[in-house]
Write a protein that holds these residues in place. Structure first.
Motif, PDB file in Angstrom:
ATOM      1  N   ILE A  68       3.595   7.984   1.162  1.00 24.16           N
ATOM      2  CA  ILE A  68       2.734   7.814  -0.012  1.00 24.16           C
ATOM      3  C   ILE A  68       2.877   9.002  -0.962  1.00 24.16           C
ATOM      4  CG2 ILE A  68       0.300   7.875  -0.741  1.00 24.16           C
ATOM      5  CD1 ILE A  68       1.168   5.098  -0.001  1.00 24.16           C
ATOM      6  N   ALA A  69       3.055  10.211  -0.408  1.00 22.79           N
ATOM      7  CA  ALA A  69       3.201  11.403  -1.251  1.00 22.79           C
ATOM      8  C   ALA A  69       4.459  11.316  -2.113  1.00 22.79           C
ATOM      9  CB  ALA A  69       3.229  12.654  -0.382  1.00 22.79           C
ATOM     10  N   MET A  70       5.570  10.847  -1.530  1.00 18.10           N
ATOM     11  CA  MET A  70       6.787  10.678  -2.324  1.00 18.10           C
ATOM     12  C   MET A  70       6.609   9.553  -3.338  1.00 18.10           C
ATOM     13  SD  MET A  70      10.764   9.904  -1.205  1.00 18.10           S
ATOM     14  CE  MET A  70      11.149  11.578  -0.701  1.00 18.10           C
ATOM     15  N   HIS A  71       5.937   8.487  -2.929  1.00 21.74           N
ATOM     16  CA  HIS A  71       5.703   7.365  -3.836  1.00 21.74           C
ATOM     17  C   HIS A  71       4.873   7.813  -5.036  1.00 21.74           C
ATOM     18  CE1 HIS A  71       4.673   3.345  -5.272  1.00 21.74           C
ATOM     19  NE2 HIS A  71       5.561   2.836  -4.419  1.00 21.74           N
ATOM     20  N   LYS A  72       3.838   8.615  -4.786  1.00 21.18           N
ATOM     21  CA  LYS A  72       2.988   9.110  -5.873  1.00 21.18           C
ATOM     22  C   LYS A  72       3.766   9.986  -6.845  1.00 21.18           C
ATOM     23  CE  LYS A  72      -1.718   9.207  -3.948  1.00 21.18           C
ATOM     24  NZ  LYS A  72      -2.859  10.090  -3.612  1.00 21.18           N
ATOM     25  N   ALA A  73       4.699  10.775  -6.322  1.00 21.03           N
ATOM     26  CA  ALA A  73       5.482  11.664  -7.184  1.00 21.03           C
ATOM     27  C   ALA A  73       6.321  10.862  -8.174  1.00 21.03           C
ATOM     28  CB  ALA A  73       6.382  12.561  -6.332  1.00 21.03           C
ATOM     29  N   ASN A  74       6.774   9.693  -7.766  1.00 20.13           N
ATOM     30  CA  ASN A  74       7.665   8.904  -8.605  1.00 20.13           C
ATOM     31  C   ASN A  74       6.979   7.740  -9.306  1.00 20.13           C
ATOM     32  OD1 ASN A  74      10.612   9.912  -8.054  1.00 20.13           O
ATOM     33  ND2 ASN A  74       9.596   9.915  -6.049  1.00 20.13           N
ATOM     34  N   HIS A  75       5.795   7.363  -8.824  1.00 18.04           N
ATOM     35  CA  HIS A  75       5.058   6.238  -9.410  1.00 18.04           C
ATOM     36  C   HIS A  75       3.594   6.645  -9.609  1.00 18.04           C
ATOM     37  CE1 HIS A  75       8.571   3.730  -8.437  1.00 18.04           C
ATOM     38  NE2 HIS A  75       8.576   4.355  -7.281  1.00 18.04           N
ATOM     39  N   PRO A  76       3.351   7.606 -10.490  1.00 14.54           N
ATOM     40  CA  PRO A  76       1.993   8.147 -10.644  1.00 14.54           C
ATOM     41  C   PRO A  76       0.969   7.161 -11.193  1.00 14.54           C
ATOM     42  CG  PRO A  76       3.455   8.966 -12.374  1.00 14.54           C
ATOM     43  CD  PRO A  76       4.323   8.248 -11.397  1.00 14.54           C
ATOM     44  N   ASP A  77       1.412   6.080 -11.832  1.00 17.10           N
ATOM     45  CA  ASP A  77       0.479   5.123 -12.416  1.00 17.10           C
ATOM     46  C   ASP A  77       0.027   4.046 -11.424  1.00 17.10           C
ATOM     47  OD1 ASP A  77       0.705   6.418 -14.868  1.00 17.10           O
ATOM     48  OD2 ASP A  77       2.427   5.198 -15.470  1.00 17.10           O
ATOM     49  N   THR A  78       0.561   4.078 -10.222  1.00 18.26           N
ATOM     50  CA  THR A  78       0.237   3.074  -9.205  1.00 18.26           C
ATOM     51  C   THR A  78      -1.056   3.433  -8.471  1.00 18.26           C
ATOM     52  OG1 THR A  78       2.570   2.544  -8.872  1.00 18.26           O
ATOM     53  CG2 THR A  78       1.085   2.039  -7.052  1.00 18.26           C
ATOM     54  N   GLU A  79      -1.828   2.420  -8.057  1.00 17.37           N
ATOM     55  CA  GLU A  79      -2.976   2.631  -7.175  1.00 17.37           C
ATOM     56  C   GLU A  79      -2.449   2.733  -5.744  1.00 17.37           C
ATOM     57  OE1 GLU A  79      -5.909  -0.484  -7.572  1.00 17.37           O
ATOM     58  OE2 GLU A  79      -5.307  -0.829  -9.662  1.00 17.37           O
ATOM     59  N   HIS A  80      -2.682   3.863  -5.102  1.00 19.52           N
ATOM     60  CA  HIS A  80      -2.126   4.085  -3.765  1.00 19.52           C
ATOM     61  C   HIS A  80      -3.201   3.959  -2.688  1.00 19.52           C
ATOM     62  CE1 HIS A  80       1.008   6.013  -6.282  1.00 19.52           C
ATOM     63  NE2 HIS A  80       1.810   5.589  -5.318  1.00 19.52           N
ATOM     64  N   TYR A  81      -2.848   3.285  -1.598  1.00 19.77           N
ATOM     65  CA  TYR A  81      -3.733   3.139  -0.447  1.00 19.77           C
ATOM     66  C   TYR A  81      -2.988   3.618   0.792  1.00 19.77           C
ATOM     67  CZ  TYR A  81      -6.647   0.331  -3.518  1.00 19.77           C
ATOM     68  OH  TYR A  81      -7.448  -0.089  -4.557  1.00 19.77           O
ATOM     69  N   CYS A  82      -3.364   4.794   1.281  1.00 25.06           N
ATOM     70  CA  CYS A  82      -2.740   5.347   2.473  1.00 25.06           C
ATOM     71  C   CYS A  82      -3.523   4.864   3.687  1.00 25.06           C
ATOM     72  CB  CYS A  82      -2.701   6.871   2.413  1.00 25.06           C
ATOM     73  SG  CYS A  82      -1.725   7.612   3.745  1.00 25.06           S
ATOM     74  N   GLU A  83      -3.264   3.624   4.080  1.00 26.38           N
ATOM     75  CA  GLU A  83      -4.009   2.982   5.156  1.00 26.38           C
ATOM     76  C   GLU A  83      -3.099   2.021   5.907  1.00 26.38           C
ATOM     77  OE1 GLU A  83      -7.854   1.304   4.057  1.00 26.38           O
ATOM     78  OE2 GLU A  83      -7.698   2.306   2.100  1.00 26.38           O
ATOM     79  N   ASP A  84      -3.512   1.652   7.092  1.00 28.59           N
ATOM     80  CA  ASP A  84      -2.853   0.577   7.814  1.00 28.59           C
ATOM     81  C   ASP A  84      -3.011  -0.705   6.992  1.00 28.59           C
ATOM     82  OD1 ASP A  84      -2.693  -1.778   9.669  1.00 28.59           O
ATOM     83  OD2 ASP A  84      -2.349  -0.214  11.165  1.00 28.59           O
TER      84      ASP A  84
END
Length: 479
Positions: A43-59
């Motif tokens: 998720i940390a790498m995803h956030k770095a490249n896709h900052p406008d996305t809503e991220h859910y770090c969950e199962d």
């Protein structure tokens, strides 16, 4: 944040480091709206490249589709569930039912929010998904039983379903990675399988200009990096590794009628002084450093030798005295497979796509350094008795454009993350060495994200083919 309830959104389940999301963005011009993954590093790498996305770090099972969608319609739901307990690469190890069953999350989303299009990616063996016995091994007579139950579940919810195996190099990624894709849609429109854009350079389609030739391993190699000799290591290579290198040397150098060649000039090695052929793609990339690079050193024609018996110098050293004669020659390269177990192949040529990148160091770049073979001053004539054989077997012969060359050294190094990500088809701008807060990633973490990633060209092609309305809308917004 104000929500647009009339705009269809895109969801990336099992988002990882962002391979599928990147391909979707290539197609639509916008970041995916929701990304879900249980791994904080991913998720940390995803956030770095896709900052406008809503991220859910969950199962994924802990995420309620209705709550995260918040009334918005889902135009596309992408899923890349864990493939390790389906893959043949697991060998004879037991499988885990709960990991094999992660794909059922697609049915949960279909019931809860009815995505218009669902695309699922997994290994080829996914279609053999069936029950396990008490020891955790697949029951042979029940292969595919669970897979077809899964398909029937989607059909019962109003989806038409199709699946195919696709290879990344056919869509512009320099890797041979092959994956199974399933497309399900409930809007009455036909499922569309994107036509390949690239092909075998020797194929009729490429020769007639209908397709572009596969991109190659050579394209993604950083030729400026040093590549130490395999004979001067503090810890010698394992015997099996040496055997695999020898097989590759035999196939791709000694017996190759058209070896891949890197030219070395008087002024040194690197940058625009290199010329090499690049007419095939790179093999599949996995989650660990599995590809090694073997590179040349500069060989000279001096009569004296170094203390270890090699005439020449490392490419990182100042160039030795340049005389009026052309003392510097060629290098030829290939990718050696360092698989454990029973792998006995020769590896991959540099003019082909890279094989799949995995979680283990499987592939190495090997380069043979060649000098012109003139006779007894630097070697021996072909019709003479062979000279004394030393304990370090460094020498062999290869014919390049009708002229004999002598192999004077072999270098090898593992491929680096900044080479592996382009091999998967990631854009050059993709951030791989740090997270969204600037924390540095280890090399191991970078390769893990790369090997687990969907090659972006897959997602790009499939989304353009099946969701053109999302692409047109996004392109208009971007402009």
């Amino acid at each position: 944040m104000q929500l647009d309830l009339f705009r269809e959104i895109i969801v990336d389940n099992f988002a990882g480091g962002g391979g599928a999301s990147t391909g979707i963005e290539m197609a639509t011009g916008l970041s995916v709206d929701i990304a879900i993954n249980h791994d904080p590093a991913a998720i940390a790498m995803h956030k770095a490249n896709h900052p406008d996305t809503e991220h859910y770090c969950e199962d994924v099972w802990d995420v309620d589709p209705k709550k995260v969608v918040r009334g918005r319609k889902v135009g596309l739901c992408w899923l890349s569930p864990d493939c390790t307990h389906h893959s043949k690469a697991r060998g004879g190890k037991p499988r885990k039912k709960n990991i094999r069953g992660l794909a059922w999350i697609a049915v949960r989303w279909a019931i809860a929010v009815k995505p218009r299009v669902i695309i699922l990616e997994n290994v080829e063996e996914f279609k053999e998904w069936g029950p396990l016995d008490d020891s955790g091994m697949p029951i042979k007579d029940a292969k595919g039983r669970t897979f077809y139950s899964f398909v029937d579940s989607l059909k019962s919810l109003g989806y038409q379903v199709e699946w195919r195996e696709l290879t990344a190099c056919d869509y512009g990624a320099p890797t041979k990675r092959k994956r199974l894709f399933m497309i399900a849609r409930c809007d009455g429109r036909p499922i569309v399988w994107a036509k390949p854009t690239h092909g075998d350079p020797k194929s009729k389609e490429v020769l007639t200009g209908k397709l572009l030739p596969w991109r190659t391993t050579a394209e993604i190699i950083d030729w400026s990096l040093p590549c130490p000799s395999i004979f001067e290591r503090k810890r010698p290579l394992a015997e099996n590794t040496m055997r695999r290198i020898a097989r590759g040397m035999q196939k791709f150098v000694i017996n190759n009628p058209k070896p891949f060649i890197v030219r070395i000039g008087h002024t040194g090695f690197g940058g625009d002084r290199l010329q090499y052929e690049i007419d095939k793609p790179l093999t599949t990339i996995t989650t660990k450093a599995e590809h090694c690079l073997v590179t040349p050193f500069i060989s000279t024609y001096y009569t004296e030798t170094t203390e270890n018996g090699v005439r020449g110098q490392n490419v990182q050293e100042p160039l030795h005295t340049v005389s009026t004669a052309n003392r510097f020659s060629l290098v030829t390269a290939f990718i050696a497979k360092h698989y454990g177990g029973g792998y006995t192949g020769a590896g991959t040529g540099m003019t082909e796509p890279l094989s799949t990148v995995t979680t283990v160091d499987h592939n190495a770049l090997v380069m043979a350094f060649l000098t012109k073979y003139y006779g007894s001053d630097i070697g021996q004539a072909l019709d003479d008795p062979i000279h004394t054989i030393t304990t370090k077997d460094r020498f062999g012969l290869v014919k390049v454009k009708g002229q004999n060359h002598q192999i004077v050294d072999i270098g090898m190094r593992m491929l680096q993350p900044h080479e592996l990500f382009p091999a998967q088809g990631f854009p050059e701008r993709y951030i791989i060495d740090r997270d969204y807060e600037g924390n540095k990633y280890t090399k191991t973490a970078q390769i893990a994200r790369c090997g687990n990633a969907v090659p972006p060209p897959f997602a790009d092609a499939l989304v353009r083919a099946n969701c053109p309305e999302l692409c047109y809308r996004s392109a208009a917004i971007a402009n």
